[in-house]
Design a protein around this motif. Structure first.
Motif, short mmCIF file in Angstrom:
data_model
loop_
_atom_site.label_atom_id
_atom_site.label_comp_id
_atom_site.label_asym_id
_atom_site.label_seq_id
_atom_site.Cartn_x
_atom_site.Cartn_y
_atom_site.Cartn_z
N ARG A 28 80.11 98.14 106.70
CA ARG A 28 80.97 97.14 107.34
C ARG A 28 80.17 95.95 107.82
NH1 ARG A 28 84.92 98.10 112.66
NH2 ARG A 28 85.68 95.93 112.78
N LEU A 44 86.63 96.24 105.30
CA LEU A 44 86.75 95.96 106.74
C LEU A 44 85.74 94.91 107.17
CD1 LEU A 44 88.13 96.59 109.39
CD2 LEU A 44 86.61 98.57 109.66
N GLU A 93 90.77 99.65 110.49
CA GLU A 93 89.75 100.30 111.31
C GLU A 93 90.21 101.67 111.79
OE1 GLU A 93 86.66 99.25 114.92
OE2 GLU A 93 88.52 98.10 114.76
#
Length: 387
Positions: free
Chosen positions: A76, A255, A300
């Motif tokens: 991420r 993400l 998330e």
């Protein structure tokens, strides 16, 4: 159910975030793509110096250790700045570290894992065949035939990312055609790219340009028995446990793109003026930014849930497929909205929105198309198989 990250995970996240801002900022990532035919060895070397190639690899092999959450955090944070270039780390991590770490013999682990953690070995994945796409097994024509002390491999693969600079390729091939089901009789080979009979040709593409993707031809390539991963003929059963991990990791990259898009959009609307005021005061743009924040929150939470299921030995096949669909579609929609928010500058190569859009578009297609992932979800709900 508590999905809060541990202190160790939070500390690691903060360290990686600071490292990304200092070592691989977005402006540098844009420069890496200026020559789309040049592989960014300097980025690979930065990962090596930071010890990132050892994340997820046992300390006995020189690795940093770390669970799925640690790998997810790293993916991420890297993608927030690098977008698809984070795959420079991800491909070898999955093709080499994950695969050998799961299927490899003790001898294979002792030989290859220390090389991976030290950044001395790059790997590529060669599963997809021309005309096959997601139908990996149905289109599988690459074949391994028993030879003297090993196997003779012939066939062709496509979209093998970074194969032109890799040391080894993880190759799926059929080794037995006399089977009742097509997922039987397939094997995994760990093939050196410099082997006689291997020909690698780079392919131009829309996104992740400087990383490179290639076609690979195998003509009478000899692979010794010690470079077969796991039991010959059983590769599909070995791969299945890693599919959830792969989908979670792809979603972590998505993400990171959502993080980067939201960050850039907020920065822009707080300083750009039009019609006598900041554009962040316009309701339409506020709604766009609110949508991106909502999508990020959804991804998330879904990702933390999937990672929790996976690390606790639960079956997360349906959930990881749902996650991959949601993450890739939201990341690509967010990048598209980001271009709209920035207007002409969003379309410019001087900003990152266009790069996020190009890179995230791939994740709606691979490593499994979102249409096929939806088939997985439907079948998990008890509906008949549709393909």
């Amino acid at each position: 159910m508590n999905f809060e990250l541990s202190e160790e995970h939070l500390s690691f996240r903060d360290m990686v975030r600071k490292w990304v801002d200092q070592e691989v900022p977005k402006s540098w990532a844009r420069k890496l793509e200026q020559d789309e035919h040049k592989y960014p060895f300097e980025l690979w070397d930065k990962f090596t110096e930071a010890g990132f190639h050892g994340i997820g690899i046992d300390e006995r092999y020189g690795g940093q250790g770390g669970d799925l959450f640690m790998q997810m955090i790293l993916a991420r944070e890297l993608a927030r700045s690098l977008g698809g270039l984070a795959w420079i780390w991800g491909i070898t991590s999955f093709a080499g570290g994950k695969s050998i770490g799961v299927y490899g013999t003790d001898a294979q682990k002792e030989k290859f894992l220390p090389q991976i953690t030290a950044g001395k070995l790059r790997a590529a994945i060669a599963f997809t065949e021309p005309g096959g796409g997601t139908d990996v097994l149905g289109a599988l024509r690459t074949e391994g035939v028993r030879g003297n002390g090993g196997w003779i491999v012939n066939g062709e693969k496509i979209w093998s990312s970074s194969a032109h600079v890799a040391d080894y390729m993880l190759v799926l091939a059929r080794t037995d055609r006399n089977v009742s089901k097509r997922h039987h009789g397939v094997s995994l080979f760990w093939i050196p790219t410099k082997s006689p009979g291997v020909k690698i040709t780079p392919l131009p593409k829309l996104g992740m340009r400087s990383m490179g993707s290639c076609t690979v031809h195998f003509q009478d390539v000899f692979v010794p028995d010690e470079l077969v991963l796991g039991e010959p003929g059983n590769a599909w059963y070995m791969l299945l446990p890693t599919l959830n991990n792969e989908r979670i990791m792809v979603s972590a990259f998505c993400l990171g793109v959502l993080d980067g898009v939201l960050e850039d959009a907020l920065d822009y609307v707080k300083q750009r003026k039009a019609f006598g005021k900041l554009i962040g005061e316009f309701q339409a743009l506020q709604h766009y930014i609110a949508d991106i924040a909502i999508w990020r929150q959804q991804v998330e939470l879904m990702m933390l849930h999937c990672a929790w299921l996976q690390t606790n030995g639960r079956n997360a096949h349906m959930e990881s497929s749902m996650l991959k669909i949601t993450a890739s579609e939201y990341a690509n929609r967010a990048a598209d909205l980001g271009i709209q928010i920035l207007g002409g500058m969003g379309y410019s190569a001087e900003t990152d929105m266009q790069r996020y859009w190009r890179d995230s578009r791939l994740w709606r297609i691979g490593p499994i198309t979102n249409e096929m992932a939806r088939n997985v979800v439907a079948e998990s709900l008890g509906l008949p198989r549709s393909f």
